[in-house]
Design an enzyme around this catalytic site. Structure first.
Site, PDB file in Angstrom:
ATOM      1  N   ARG B 318       0.958  -1.121  -0.097  1.00  0.00           N
ATOM      2  CA  ARG B 318       0.074   0.062  -0.020  1.00  0.00           C
ATOM      3  C   ARG B 318       0.910   1.303   0.049  1.00  0.00           C
ATOM      4  NH1 ARG B 318      -5.088  -2.134   2.673  1.00  0.00           N
ATOM      5  NH2 ARG B 318      -5.306  -4.261   1.680  1.00  0.00           N
ATOM      6  N   GLU B 320       0.631   4.289   0.659  1.00  0.00           N
ATOM      7  CA  GLU B 320      -0.061   5.154   1.481  1.00  0.00           C
ATOM      8  C   GLU B 320       0.757   5.978   2.424  1.00  0.00           C
ATOM      9  OE1 GLU B 320      -3.975   3.865   3.733  1.00  0.00           O
ATOM     10  OE2 GLU B 320      -3.752   2.058   2.210  1.00  0.00           O
ATOM     11  N   ARG B 326      -0.652   2.263  13.155  1.00  0.00           N
ATOM     12  CA  ARG B 326      -1.092   0.945  12.478  1.00  0.00           C
ATOM     13  C   ARG B 326      -1.196   0.529  10.968  1.00  0.00           C
ATOM     14  NH1 ARG B 326      -6.532  -0.403  13.502  1.00  0.00           N
ATOM     15  NH2 ARG B 326      -7.755   0.295  11.450  1.00  0.00           N
ATOM     16  N   HIS B 327      -0.501   1.582  10.607  1.00  0.00           N
ATOM     17  CA  HIS B 327      -0.218   1.527   8.993  1.00  0.00           C
ATOM     18  C   HIS B 327       1.197   1.087   8.526  1.00  0.00           C
ATOM     19  CE1 HIS B 327      -4.136   3.518   9.084  1.00  0.00           C
ATOM     20  NE2 HIS B 327      -4.391   2.815   7.967  1.00  0.00           N
ATOM     21  N   ARG B 520      -0.937  -6.792  12.548  1.00  0.00           N
ATOM     22  CA  ARG B 520      -2.027  -6.173  13.200  1.00  0.00           C
ATOM     23  C   ARG B 520      -2.700  -7.423  14.100  1.00  0.00           C
ATOM     24  NH1 ARG B 520      -6.331  -2.162  10.032  1.00  0.00           N
ATOM     25  NH2 ARG B 520      -4.225  -0.523   9.325  1.00  0.00           N
TER      26      ARG B 520
END
Lengths: 546, 546
Positions: B318, B320, B326-327, B520
């Protein structure tokens, strides 16, 4: 009675639905048992197939006024309206004990042939098939029901409820031969469009295709791969990917039992993962990045992080323009790395344990799959020894020389010489699986530990199956000074591998490991001829879809 | 006597090696047991640590003329000269029964303190530690040997052969407390450079760090990650990645026992894998390509290929720019997809089986690891029900409203509201783990099946652990016409997903599935505060190395 026999050409009878709803059997269809293969009949067959492939005439709902109208017709889109009230059965669970009981099956329409007041279907779930039959009797089966069933496009998904029936003679050509289903209700869950190729054509054995009188349509590899979601439905492909799944389980089982732990290393990295060979480059949110060509550096860093035995199963990426039968641009790597006490023979011992365990496990757990594969692609089962043969590279060269070849004794072997050596070894040692160790240092990656006696050689090995290289491994350099020196010799820019080198500076245990491609293992174990057959959605220099 | 106690600050005594080879103990070192924390002593400690971290003075070979010279000194580079003649033992295998026997251990120098004629070391293997002692007696231990040992840099890897000895009192602070080793020979296999931070500092519990009188150096996250190969050696990190490995085994075990098969889908793809969100783009040998954001499309194509239950553990990417706790830009996805008969409750039932199996398995197989983690990061163990709580999204909104919040009842929840709902649910239902189903259609991906009754909703769900979203899943649209319609609503260019849509045209079974991030799961199960703690080599928008 069988309508499905992968060994004989499909001879479907096209049912035309007249405007008044009555049926007429296609008069061009070859008569039963006819072996005449004239030009006309071939042309007719071709037209017939084309018609079958075209958008079939949709009969989706029951005929108006049919008292059995509630027993057939397409379902509403299944959208989680209600929980399933009845139990769906698998074809493999059907048996004679269920005689006269009602069974509900969801499966594909593998073949269907309507003929007047009857309809014969073969339903398929994975590789399992069962016959389903309809005869108009006005009590349980209406004319409309037979018409509906007869017009179902092949590969559609249907819910069939039927009475289990033990036929007088076993049903030939179905995997479930002892029972068939007398259809009581039939509903289409998902309709198939006209197929780009016939599944029957994709399932023919290589032997049949080679027969002189062969009249079959063949399905080209590109057509298969373009429509991989259909191609994968053949029994052989179903089997291949069951074997692939089993290889992974066995690989893990063997290593977990030896105290290994699973790791997940990054695929997005800064430098080229092993320096040199073609890498996929990308923009990593403003900084240059690339895709790992192997987990090599990171599994070694895990070793330096006090994980003494690690393995990984994950994708590796090679931007190589190789169009061979054995190269992919993305494949699944099976890798392990372990600390050693003194000698990389400890790695070879682990390899031996691992692969013999895997081969034995495949023979045991995948016997049915392997025989399905061998039916379409005849091959000798893999021959291997309980303790894997180890030959030094020098011994290998000598064997080639004795056989009249002139290998480059300080270079790498060509693919052709690898094959020749495979033949010689098989003849002499009765094995398709062996290790060649102590390769010339110059042909190995910079992180390979040099041989302690003769610096022209290295503490490395390759492993061969059926004359093809499948595994590469070695003791690695764990000393940062020597590693730096070796990187310089290979002209690798030190700044691109600085963090890798740094990881050895704070105490690094001696270690070694290996890497192997999952697709190659499956291809060569099963004796298949192309690696695209063992990759779910293969990636080669031209193919990025589907 | 203990030299290793993670709860107390390290107080090493620097041994200077004078030019004549004699030793002098650093007079600045704080006296034993001193709790004085004056400015001076802090400064001295700082200097002391800096000295320790600097390149240690190397004593690599025995002193000339030492009759015990053959018993110590650095080994030659371990290069597979000979097979190991002796058996190396693990620290965990040492026991009182081996009293007076000789044991050979390879481990790291965890701590070392020479003092006059004695030297105390703690050797470490993974999380296991044992004390090794040397006292000059001129028969088995010489002055040169003590000097050599005392000068070994921490984290170096050594081969120690010693007599197993049962001490009068258990050795405090070592995991092996019942025996210690009287060193008979000690050889360094790999010398460590000066360390960028102290392992002891990286191991302190959060409670200790919070204490008012805390005088510890803390190790910043970036420093840890820059030197991950050292950071990963702490007991907590050793434990975290054992738990991570166990999660994968349990995930597979649970699914394999339910007839799932493992697949490997391509990570290099042509379009954006789910349309929309940020993807990593790259040049695929002359054509535009990108990295899969999930195996979503391909696991669904596997379903269409007659693989009715599939799972995959593999990397997802990702691009992002999220800097949250949490990413990650690359993480390991745990995905499964399965055919359903009628309702996506069948997927939820599988989820229930899977996660309860995983949680139970972790408690059973990773008890030691979980308690190690809880020692450094105190947290309540995860509370979960034998049958997972399922609340509808509407019920969830109502709970929030009743508690005085004003959620967007047709939108997505904010992270804050998710946390609040987690608290409410925990209070009311006594569980940290629950399912929220029937989300508004508008906030779900285009391939999500709409609700059959109310098209504003969808057949989808999220799952929460400790108030954080961890799993997303749904029934998928298996009808190509509806799928096309939904893609248009989401303004996804159809040509970019054509092969995905095509895969549903030849008979597609109703199906659903879910995806969850491994990192996670581990983070939230263990109650950790940052996902970088549970990724081996984390990737965030700024971090691409090591």
């Amino acid at each position: 009675m069988s309508w499905w026999d992968e060994r004989s050409p499909a001879r479907p009878v096209t049912v035309e639905v007249a405007s008044n709803g009555s049926e007429s059997v296609d008069k061009n269809a070859a008569p039963e048992g006819s072996s005449k293969n004239t030009k006309e009949s071939k042309a007719a067959k071709k037209a017939e197939r084309a018609a079958q492939r075209g958008k079939p005439q949709a009969v989706t709902q029951p005929e108006a006024g049919d008292p059995l109208g509630s027993q057939y017709g397409d379902t509403q889109l299944i959208q989680s309206r209600t929980q399933a009230a009845e139990t769906y059965l698998s074809i493999t669970s059907l048996s004679e004990e269920q005689n006269t009981q009602i069974a509900l099956i969801r499966g594909r329409v593998h073949t269907v042939r309507g003929k007047g007041k009857s309809c014969f279907m073969v339903l398929r779930q994975g590789s399992a098939t069962v016959q389903a039959i309809l005869f108009v009797d006005d009590k349980t089966v209406s004319k409309g029901m037979v018409k509906y069933a007869s017009n179902l496009p092949r590969e559609s998904i249907v819910d069939v409820s039927g009475e289990v029936h033990v036929p007088d003679a076993p049903v030939a050509g179905c995997t479930c031969s002892k029972v068939e289903l007398k259809v009581r209700s039939i509903r289409c869950v998902s309709r198939a469009d006209g197929l780009p190729f016939e599944l029957a054509d994709a399932m023919r054995s290589e032997e049949d295709l080679k027969r002189e009188d062969a009249q079959f349509s063949t399905v080209q590899q590109d057509t298969r791969l373009e429509n991989r979601w259909i191609d994968l439905r053949t029994p052989v492909n179903q089997a291949i990917f069951r074997v692939q799944s089993a290889v992974c389980q066995l690989f893990r089982e063997a290593l977990l039992s030896e105290g290994f732990q699973e790791i997940h290393t990054p695929k997005l990295i800064a430098g080229a993962s092993e320096g040199g060979a073609a890498v996929f480059k990308l923009d990593y949110i403003g900084q240059p990045g690339c895709l790992a060509q192997s987990p090599q550096f990171y599994k070694q860093m895990a070793i330096c992080s006090d994980m003494p035995r690690v393995f990984e199963i994950g994708p590796v990426f090679r931007a190589e323009k190789s169009f061979t039968h054995r190269h992919l641009c993305e494949f699944t790597g099976l890798d392990f790395e372990m600390t050693i006490n003194q000698h990389y023979n400890e790695v070879l011992d682990m390899l031996d344990h691992l692969f013999v365990y895997m081969f034995n496990g495949l023979k045991k757990h995948c016997a049915a799959e392997l025989s399905t594969i061998a039916e379409q692609f005849p091959v000798q089962p893999l021959q291997y020894l309980p303790k894997t043969l180890r030959l030094s590279f020098q011994e290998g060269m000598k064997l080639l020389q004795q056989a009249g070849f002139e290998p480059d004794v300080m270079g790498d072997m060509t693919t052709e010489l690898e094959r020749e050596l495979g033949k010689i070894v098989k003849e002499k040692y009765k094995t398709d699986f062996y290790v060649l160790y102590r390769y010339p240092l110059a042909v190995r990656p910079f992180y390979t530990m040099p041989d302690p006696e003769d610096k022209r050689y290295s503490n490395s090995f390759d492993v061969f199956i059926r004359g093809e290289e499948i595994i590469s491994g070695a003791q690695r350099v764990h000393d940062p000074a020597l590693l730096t020196e070796r990187a310089k010799v290979h002209e690798i820019p030190l700044e691109s591998i600085q963090s890798y080198i740094n990881s050895f500076k704070y105490g690094a245990p001696p270690h070694g490991g290996l890497g192997v491609g999952l697709e190659r293992v499956v291809m060569l174990f099963c004796g298949l001829d192309n690696i695209r057959k063992t990759s779910l959605f293969p990636r080669d220099p031209k193919r990025l879809t589907p």
